[in-house]
Write a protein that holds these residues in place. Structure first.
Motif, PDB file in Angstrom:
ATOM      1  N   ILE A  34       0.562  -1.211  -0.071  1.00 23.15           N
ATOM      2  CA  ILE A  34       0.054   0.261   0.219  1.00 23.15           C
ATOM      3  C   ILE A  34       0.991   1.459  -0.076  1.00 23.15           C
ATOM      4  N   ILE A  35       0.368   2.239  -1.107  1.00 22.96           N
ATOM      5  CA  ILE A  35       1.588   3.886  -0.870  1.00 22.96           C
ATOM      6  C   ILE A  35       0.782   4.240  -0.240  1.00 22.96           C
ATOM      7  N   GLU A  36      -0.198   5.174  -0.716  1.00 24.37           N
ATOM      8  CA  GLU A  36      -1.642   5.614  -0.097  1.00 24.37           C
ATOM      9  C   GLU A  36      -2.617   5.421  -0.137  1.00 24.37           C
ATOM     10  N   LEU A  37      -3.102   5.451   1.079  1.00 22.03           N
ATOM     11  CA  LEU A  37      -4.963   5.689   1.130  1.00 22.03           C
ATOM     12  C   LEU A  37      -5.982   6.820   1.488  1.00 22.03           C
ATOM     13  N   ALA A  38      -6.612   6.874   0.073  1.00 16.58           N
ATOM     14  CA  ALA A  38      -7.257   8.294  -0.371  1.00 16.58           C
ATOM     15  C   ALA A  38      -8.782   8.193   0.360  1.00 16.58           C
ATOM     16  N   VAL A  39      -8.891   9.367   1.805  1.00 16.79           N
ATOM     17  CA  VAL A  39     -10.496   8.069   2.403  1.00 16.79           C
ATOM     18  C   VAL A  39     -11.147   9.644   2.282  1.00 16.79           C
ATOM     19  N   SER A  40     -12.373   9.139   1.526  1.00 18.81           N
ATOM     20  CA  SER A  40     -14.119  10.809   1.569  1.00 18.81           C
ATOM     21  C   SER A  40     -14.851  10.406   2.115  1.00 18.81           C
ATOM     22  N   LEU A  41     -14.927  11.079   3.157  1.00 19.13           N
ATOM     23  CA  LEU A  41     -16.050  10.481   3.742  1.00 19.13           C
ATOM     24  C   LEU A  41     -17.376  12.202   3.331  1.00 19.13           C
ATOM     25  N   SER A  42     -18.386  11.629   3.184  1.00 13.09           N
ATOM     26  CA  SER A  42     -19.814  12.611   2.895  1.00 13.09           C
ATOM     27  C   SER A  42     -20.730  12.270   3.528  1.00 13.09           C
ATOM     28  N   ALA A  43     -21.469  13.516   3.311  1.00 13.04           N
ATOM     29  CA  ALA A  43     -22.689  13.654   3.779  1.00 13.04           C
ATOM     30  C   ALA A  43     -24.106  14.097   3.261  1.00 13.04           C
ATOM     31  N   VAL A  44     -25.318  12.633   2.821  1.00 13.97           N
ATOM     32  CA  VAL A  44     -25.984  13.367   1.942  1.00 13.97           C
ATOM     33  C   VAL A  44     -26.966  13.227   2.120  1.00 13.97           C
ATOM     34  N   ARG A  45     -28.118  13.994   2.079  1.00 18.52           N
ATOM     35  CA  ARG A  45     -29.621  13.626   2.866  1.00 18.52           C
ATOM     36  C   ARG A  45     -30.313  13.444   1.206  1.00 18.52           C
ATOM     37  N   LEU A  46     -31.379  12.067   1.929  1.00 16.28           N
ATOM     38  CA  LEU A  46     -32.023  11.928   1.184  1.00 16.28           C
ATOM     39  C   LEU A  46     -33.504  11.803   1.650  1.00 16.28           C
ATOM     40  N   LYS A  47     -34.196  11.658   1.001  1.00 15.75           N
ATOM     41  CA  LYS A  47     -36.612  11.781   1.644  1.00 15.75           C
ATOM     42  C   LYS A  47     -36.082  10.879   2.986  1.00 15.75           C
ATOM     43  N   THR A  48     -35.114   9.193   2.527  1.00 17.54           N
ATOM     44  CA  THR A  48     -35.609   8.523   3.848  1.00 17.54           C
ATOM     45  C   THR A  48     -34.455   9.114   5.182  1.00 17.54           C
ATOM     46  N   GLY A  49     -33.516   9.963   4.700  1.00 18.31           N
ATOM     47  CA  GLY A  49     -33.274  10.546   6.104  1.00 18.31           C
ATOM     48  C   GLY A  49     -31.302  11.019   5.485  1.00 18.31           C
ATOM     49  N   ASN A  50     -30.943  11.214   6.494  1.00 16.81           N
ATOM     50  CA  ASN A  50     -29.068  11.166   6.737  1.00 16.81           C
ATOM     51  C   ASN A  50     -28.898  10.418   6.080  1.00 16.81           C
ATOM     52  N   TYR A  51     -27.676  10.084   5.374  1.00 19.86           N
ATOM     53  CA  TYR A  51     -26.870   9.125   5.432  1.00 19.86           C
ATOM     54  C   TYR A  51     -25.600   9.563   4.861  1.00 19.86           C
ATOM     55  N   HIS A  52     -24.738   8.510   5.716  1.00 24.01           N
ATOM     56  CA  HIS A  52     -23.133   9.042   5.500  1.00 24.01           C
ATOM     57  C   HIS A  52     -22.253   8.153   4.458  1.00 24.01           C
ATOM     58  N   THR A  53     -21.745   8.535   3.489  1.00 25.52           N
ATOM     59  CA  THR A  53     -20.616   7.428   2.803  1.00 25.52           C
ATOM     60  C   THR A  53     -19.314   7.477   2.891  1.00 25.52           C
ATOM     61  N   ALA A  54     -18.791   6.472   3.159  1.00 27.02           N
ATOM     62  CA  ALA A  54     -17.443   6.234   3.541  1.00 27.02           C
ATOM     63  C   ALA A  54     -16.309   5.871   1.898  1.00 27.02           C
ATOM     64  N   GLU A  55     -16.038   6.230   1.450  1.00 29.28           N
ATOM     65  CA  GLU A  55     -15.052   5.524   0.774  1.00 29.28           C
ATOM     66  C   GLU A  55     -13.442   5.753   0.473  1.00 29.28           C
TER      67      GLU A  55
END
Length: 183
Positions: A34-55
């Protein structure tokens, strides 16, 4: 290993950063490339509620592994993406090791010793010795020897040049001749 953590529509607090670094940082033990880890955390508001995505993108020597997970809780998303990434890195490492194991018997290095006129395979215990006939011969004589001995190839000392040459039987039934390059 370098790790970068970015937030999309989300403020990365020190607590979130420390949690992500400690959880995702443990995947390093599953793959040493492993040379590098790029972590992207995001928040999204949908009709069913708030969700968080980790990529997470794991950059390896020559390839990239990606894992994504979406949950209501950000910490749960980080946990699940870590588990997914661990599995993918284990699988990637096993694929590489299997490819190396399958190629091992094919790779053989041969070495010619002109003093003893012997071709040897460089390996630990396996040594294949091919003895050259003591008398130099012409290419035609070598082809006759090849046929008499029923061999696929026949190394010999060329009477014209005094160097080691090889004659071999090709798949189409003809004969091939290999000689050292002239300088």
């Amino acid at each position: 290993m370098k790790m970068s953590i970015h937030g999309k529509q989300l403020v990365i607090t020190d607590a979130i950063r420390e949690y992500a670094e400690s959880k995702i940082g443990r995947v390093e033990k599953y793959h040493d490339g492993i040379i590098e880890l790029a972590v992207s955390l995001s928040a999204v508001r949908l009709k069913t509620g708030n969700y968080h995505t980790a990529e997470v993108l794991a950059y390896l020597g020559g390839s990239t592994v990606k894992a994504t997970c979406t949950e209501e809780d950000l910490y749960a998303a980080i946990d699940q993406v870590t588990d997914k990434l661990e599995g993918q890195l284990k699988k990637h490492k096993e694929k590489i090791q299997d490819a190396i194991r399958s190629r091992e018997p094919i790779v053989r290095k041969m070495k010619y010793n002109p003093d003893t006129m012997v071709v040897e395979k460089e390996a630990a215990a396996d040594v294949v010795k091919v003895y050259l006939p003591p008398k130099p011969m012409s290419i035609e004589e070598a082809i006759l020897q090849l046929e008499i001995l029923k061999k696929v190839f026949f190394p010999f000392t060329n009477a014209d040049t005094g160097e080691m040459n090889i004659v071999y039987k090709r798949k189409d039934g003809d004969y091939g001749h290999i000689e050292p390059e002239k300088k």
